[in-house]
Design a protein around this motif. Structure first.
Motif, PDB file in Angstrom:
ATOM      1  N   GLU A   2       0.854  -1.194   0.000  1.00 54.84           N
ATOM      2  CA  GLU A   2       0.000   0.000   0.000  1.00 54.84           C
ATOM      3  C   GLU A   2       0.883   1.235   0.000  1.00 54.84           C
ATOM      4  O   GLU A   2       1.909   1.277   0.672  1.00 54.84           O
ATOM      5  CB  GLU A   2      -0.898  -0.002   1.229  1.00 54.84           C
ATOM      6  CG  GLU A   2      -1.968  -1.071   1.182  1.00 54.84           C
ATOM      7  CD  GLU A   2      -2.878  -0.979   2.373  1.00 54.84           C
ATOM      8  OE1 GLU A   2      -3.904  -0.291   2.251  1.00 54.84           O
ATOM      9  OE2 GLU A   2      -2.541  -1.565   3.394  1.00 54.84           O
ATOM     10  N   THR A   3       0.471   2.227  -0.769  1.00 50.23           N
ATOM     11  CA  THR A   3       1.243   3.455  -0.885  1.00 50.23           C
ATOM     12  C   THR A   3       0.372   4.660  -0.547  1.00 50.23           C
ATOM     13  O   THR A   3      -0.845   4.552  -0.443  1.00 50.23           O
ATOM     14  CB  THR A   3       1.808   3.615  -2.312  1.00 50.23           C
ATOM     15  OG1 THR A   3       0.727   3.629  -3.227  1.00 50.23           O
ATOM     16  CG2 THR A   3       2.772   2.493  -2.657  1.00 50.23           C
ATOM     17  N   CYS A   4       1.024   5.802  -0.410  1.00 49.93           N
ATOM     18  CA  CYS A   4       0.324   7.026  -0.051  1.00 49.93           C
ATOM     19  C   CYS A   4       0.936   8.193  -0.822  1.00 49.93           C
ATOM     20  O   CYS A   4       2.153   8.262  -0.989  1.00 49.93           O
ATOM     21  CB  CYS A   4       0.463   7.238   1.456  1.00 49.93           C
ATOM     22  SG  CYS A   4      -0.536   8.578   2.106  1.00 49.93           S
ATOM     23  N   GLU A  11      -7.134  14.275   0.673  1.00 45.03           N
ATOM     24  CA  GLU A  11      -8.479  13.720   0.753  1.00 45.03           C
ATOM     25  C   GLU A  11      -8.847  13.376   2.194  1.00 45.03           C
ATOM     26  O   GLU A  11     -10.009  13.369   2.559  1.00 45.03           O
ATOM     27  CB  GLU A  11      -8.589  12.475  -0.126  1.00 45.03           C
ATOM     28  CG  GLU A  11      -8.600  12.785  -1.602  1.00 45.03           C
ATOM     29  CD  GLU A  11      -8.555  11.548  -2.476  1.00 45.03           C
ATOM     30  OE1 GLU A  11      -8.708  10.428  -1.950  1.00 45.03           O
ATOM     31  OE2 GLU A  11      -8.363  11.710  -3.692  1.00 45.03           O
ATOM     32  N   LYS A  12      -7.841  13.093   3.005  1.00 42.47           N
ATOM     33  CA  LYS A  12      -8.061  12.784   4.418  1.00 42.47           C
ATOM     34  C   LYS A  12      -8.279  14.046   5.248  1.00 42.47           C
ATOM     35  O   LYS A  12      -8.690  13.966   6.386  1.00 42.47           O
ATOM     36  CB  LYS A  12      -6.882  11.976   4.950  1.00 42.47           C
ATOM     37  CG  LYS A  12      -7.056  11.521   6.358  1.00 42.47           C
ATOM     38  CD  LYS A  12      -6.259  10.310   6.648  1.00 42.47           C
ATOM     39  CE  LYS A  12      -6.303   9.932   8.098  1.00 42.47           C
ATOM     40  NZ  LYS A  12      -7.598   9.932   8.701  1.00 42.47           N
ATOM     41  N   ALA A  50       5.321   4.192   6.138  1.00 36.65           N
ATOM     42  CA  ALA A  50       6.213   5.317   6.423  1.00 36.65           C
ATOM     43  C   ALA A  50       5.403   6.543   6.858  1.00 36.65           C
ATOM     44  O   ALA A  50       5.770   7.247   7.803  1.00 36.65           O
ATOM     45  CB  ALA A  50       7.065   5.635   5.208  1.00 36.65           C
ATOM     46  N   VAL A  51       4.287   6.786   6.181  1.00 32.61           N
ATOM     47  CA  VAL A  51       3.419   7.913   6.540  1.00 32.61           C
ATOM     48  C   VAL A  51       2.799   7.663   7.913  1.00 32.61           C
ATOM     49  O   VAL A  51       2.732   8.571   8.751  1.00 32.61           O
ATOM     50  CB  VAL A  51       2.329   8.126   5.467  1.00 32.61           C
ATOM     51  CG1 VAL A  51       1.310   9.151   5.920  1.00 32.61           C
ATOM     52  CG2 VAL A  51       2.964   8.549   4.156  1.00 32.61           C
ATOM     53  N   GLU A  52       2.386   6.431   8.167  1.00 34.90           N
ATOM     54  CA  GLU A  52       1.787   6.096   9.460  1.00 34.90           C
ATOM     55  C   GLU A  52       2.784   6.297  10.593  1.00 34.90           C
ATOM     56  O   GLU A  52       2.421   6.768  11.670  1.00 34.90           O
ATOM     57  CB  GLU A  52       1.291   4.650   9.449  1.00 34.90           C
ATOM     58  CG  GLU A  52       0.109   4.439   8.554  1.00 34.90           C
ATOM     59  CD  GLU A  52      -0.292   2.995   8.415  1.00 34.90           C
ATOM     60  OE1 GLU A  52      -1.454   2.753   8.042  1.00 34.90           O
ATOM     61  OE2 GLU A  52       0.540   2.095   8.669  1.00 34.90           O
ATOM     62  N   GLU A  53       4.046   5.985  10.337  1.00 40.01           N
ATOM     63  CA  GLU A  53       5.081   6.164  11.352  1.00 40.01           C
ATOM     64  C   GLU A  53       5.257   7.644  11.693  1.00 40.01           C
ATOM     65  O   GLU A  53       5.434   8.009  12.855  1.00 40.01           O
ATOM     66  CB  GLU A  53       6.397   5.565  10.849  1.00 40.01           C
ATOM     67  CG  GLU A  53       7.425   5.400  11.925  1.00 40.01           C
ATOM     68  CD  GLU A  53       8.621   4.592  11.469  1.00 40.01           C
ATOM     69  OE1 GLU A  53       9.762   5.043  11.719  1.00 40.01           O
ATOM     70  OE2 GLU A  53       8.415   3.526  10.847  1.00 40.01           O
ATOM     71  N   ILE A  54       5.167   8.502  10.698  1.00 39.58           N
ATOM     72  CA  ILE A  54       5.302   9.942  10.921  1.00 39.58           C
ATOM     73  C   ILE A  54       4.071  10.496  11.638  1.00 39.58           C
ATOM     74  O   ILE A  54       4.182  11.285  12.570  1.00 39.58           O
ATOM     75  CB  ILE A  54       5.537  10.672   9.594  1.00 39.58           C
ATOM     76  CG1 ILE A  54       6.940  10.339   9.087  1.00 39.58           C
ATOM     77  CG2 ILE A  54       5.374  12.182   9.738  1.00 39.58           C
ATOM     78  CD1 ILE A  54       7.197  10.745   7.683  1.00 39.58           C
ATOM     79  N   LEU A  55       2.881  10.079  11.177  1.00 41.10           N
ATOM     80  CA  LEU A  55       1.642  10.600  11.759  1.00 41.10           C
ATOM     81  C   LEU A  55       1.378  10.060  13.157  1.00 41.10           C
ATOM     82  O   LEU A  55       0.725  10.713  13.961  1.00 41.10           O
ATOM     83  CB  LEU A  55       0.453  10.269  10.849  1.00 41.10           C
ATOM     84  CG  LEU A  55       0.450  10.922   9.472  1.00 41.10           C
ATOM     85  CD1 LEU A  55      -0.743  10.428   8.667  1.00 41.10           C
ATOM     86  CD2 LEU A  55       0.424  12.432   9.594  1.00 41.10           C
ATOM     87  N   GLY A  56       1.843   8.852  13.425  1.00 43.53           N
ATOM     88  CA  GLY A  56       1.633   8.259  14.735  1.00 43.53           C
ATOM     89  C   GLY A  56       0.320   7.501  14.863  1.00 43.53           C
ATOM     90  O   GLY A  56      -0.072   7.134  15.963  1.00 43.53           O
ATOM     91  N   GLU A  60      -6.670   4.056   7.478  1.00 44.09           N
ATOM     92  CA  GLU A  60      -7.550   2.962   7.094  1.00 44.09           C
ATOM     93  C   GLU A  60      -7.221   2.513   5.679  1.00 44.09           C
ATOM     94  O   GLU A  60      -6.802   3.320   4.851  1.00 44.09           O
ATOM     95  CB  GLU A  60      -9.012   3.393   7.202  1.00 44.09           C
ATOM     96  CG  GLU A  60      -9.428   3.683   8.634  1.00 44.09           C
ATOM     97  CD  GLU A  60     -10.859   4.137   8.736  1.00 44.09           C
ATOM     98  OE1 GLU A  60     -11.656   3.831   7.826  1.00 44.09           O
ATOM     99  OE2 GLU A  60     -11.186   4.798   9.718  1.00 44.09           O
ATOM    100  N   THR A  61      -7.453   1.253   5.364  1.00 42.22           N
ATOM    101  CA  THR A  61      -7.089   0.687   4.066  1.00 42.22           C
ATOM    102  C   THR A  61      -7.735   1.431   2.913  1.00 42.22           C
ATOM    103  O   THR A  61      -7.119   1.675   1.906  1.00 42.22           O
ATOM    104  CB  THR A  61      -7.459  -0.805   4.000  1.00 42.22           C
ATOM    105  OG1 THR A  61      -6.821  -1.473   5.094  1.00 42.22           O
ATOM    106  CG2 THR A  61      -7.011  -1.418   2.711  1.00 42.22           C
TER     107      THR A  61
END
Length: 68
Positions: A2-4, A11-12, A50-56, A60-61
């Motif tokens: 999955e990428t971002c 959009e989020k 990687a984005v999730e690690e930064i955001l904490g 969601e999928t």
């Protein structure tokens, strides 16, 4: 994988500058972890983790692109 992208973050609900900075930070983190592929300025798609690690928190999928 999955990428971002910046657009996914916008959009989020993130503003363009915030989304761009998050992607930039993710790219820097990936380079520090040994992925020189992300040194290119043209790379705007990074792994979701990687984005999730930064955001904490976990995204969601359905909120990010699947396989590019």
């Amino acid at each position: 994988m999955e990428t971002c992208t910046k657009q996914d973050l916008m959009e989020k609900g993130y503003r363009e500058f915030q989304a761009r900075e998050i992607i930039r930070e993710a790219k820097l983190m990936l380079v520090k972890k040994g992925c020189p592929f992300y040194l290119s300025k043209g790379r705007g798609r990074v792994p979701k983790w990687a984005v999730e690690e930064i955001l904490g928190y976990e995204l969601e999928t359905g909120e990010v692109a699947q396989n590019g």
